[in-house]
Design an enzyme around this catalytic site. Sequence first.
Site, PDB file in Angstrom:
ATOM      1  N   GLY A  49       0.785  -1.220   0.000  1.00 15.22           N
ATOM      2  CA  GLY A  49       0.000   0.000   0.000  1.00 15.22           C
ATOM      3  C   GLY A  49       0.815   1.268   0.000  1.00 15.22           C
ATOM      4  N   ASP A  73      -4.323   2.252   2.628  1.00 15.54           N
ATOM      5  CA  ASP A  73      -3.421   1.550   1.725  1.00 15.54           C
ATOM      6  C   ASP A  73      -3.994   0.224   1.235  1.00 15.54           C
ATOM      7  OD1 ASP A  73      -3.225   1.133   4.423  1.00 15.54           O
ATOM      8  OD2 ASP A  73      -1.228   0.301   4.354  1.00 15.54           O
ATOM      9  N   THR A  74      -3.845   0.002  -0.055  1.00  9.01           N
ATOM     10  CA  THR A  74      -4.307  -1.179  -0.759  1.00  9.01           C
ATOM     11  C   THR A  74      -3.100  -2.067  -1.054  1.00  9.01           C
ATOM     12  OG1 THR A  74      -6.105   0.065  -1.779  1.00  9.01           O
ATOM     13  CG2 THR A  74      -5.398  -1.918  -2.917  1.00  9.01           C
ATOM     14  N   VAL A  75      -3.269  -3.375  -1.094  1.00 13.74           N
ATOM     15  CA  VAL A  75      -2.156  -4.254  -1.448  1.00 13.74           C
ATOM     16  C   VAL A  75      -2.330  -4.738  -2.886  1.00 13.74           C
ATOM     17  CG1 VAL A  75      -2.041  -5.012   0.948  1.00 13.74           C
ATOM     18  CG2 VAL A  75      -3.170  -6.472  -0.728  1.00 13.74           C
TER      19      VAL A  75
END
Length: 373
Positions: A20, A201-203
């Site tokens: 992220g 936050d994105t993974v």
Amino acid sequence: MEIPSENSGSPLRIIAVHGGAGFHARSQLSDAEIKKALRMSCARALTVLTRGEKALQGVVEAITVLEDEECLNAGYGSNLTLSGNVECDASVMDGNTGDFGAVGAVRGVKNPVALAHEVLQHSRLPDPLGRIPPLLLVSAGAEDFARIRGLTCPPESMIAPRATLEWQKWKALLEDAQAATTQASTLAPISCAGGLRDRQDTVGAVVLDGASLTAAGVSSGGLLLKHPGRIGEAAIYGAGCWATPHIACSVSGAGEYITRTALARIVCEAVEAAGDDRDTHSILNTILGEQFHRACLQRGETSPQAGVLLLVKELDDDGHQKPRLWCAFTTESMAIGYASSSSPKPSAMILRRPARTSGTSASVYIAALPLHH
């Protein structure tokens, strides 16, 4: 055409992941936890790729590991909605075929990326009535789809202690702020160290397999205190991930703005349109520092938040294809990891951007990462 590993006749395989783009506190314990997750993700995916699996499966394996880690905002440990539940978005894209599958606002699914993969696989099956298969399934329909495939779990099992504490803190702040509106005509945004929007936050992952095929994917628990049913860029075609035969991209950041600009797609299309003489660094700086920044400013957002992980098949000085890995972000930091068949020991790091500068463009941190170390 296979790309050979350096000093080896075997085909090159690459896995790169991100934890992220957002705010990562400067803590040895937190840093170590995140880096461990990234290394585990790379190791799992590289093992799968070495067995001969295709890029798409490598993406699913890598993101599955990240979804299982409480320290990341995807799967277990995701941010909680306003009502205190976990609702996840995820998508995957096959660079060879252009096939795409996504799920949005799903509850009670342990690994949303696996469900997105099932949606993609379902779209490849012929329908007896010629119905058009879905790209994206959401909410109850997606959960029914998951249940048939044995991918469900008790919704409450997805709620992690850390996420609960964060939710309690920010829910109380929100309620205090809302109560104050009874005494004021306007509501000013809450100002607090370690802001609410930092926790978004994105993974994701990008992969090159042994047959030189690419794939990309992304998974997210979304914004903390988001409205139930909200869907972010991780589920939207062209926004959270994109892949073609020559490039793979995974994106993180403020979902609504990323969705409006179809960020993953425009990055890939700009890089491909530039041809063999491309300056990838300049393209990333223009898109994130100017185009994306301008789109955010037009809607009153003065602090654009986006991060890009990009795997590109570039040409070396001899005209041979040589993959190159790029990372670019406008946020405070971005966590990344990568490994390859020529350098199988995973590297993981948290990159931090220098202090912001004033001006008409956003401050962008851009790095080309060494795939051979």
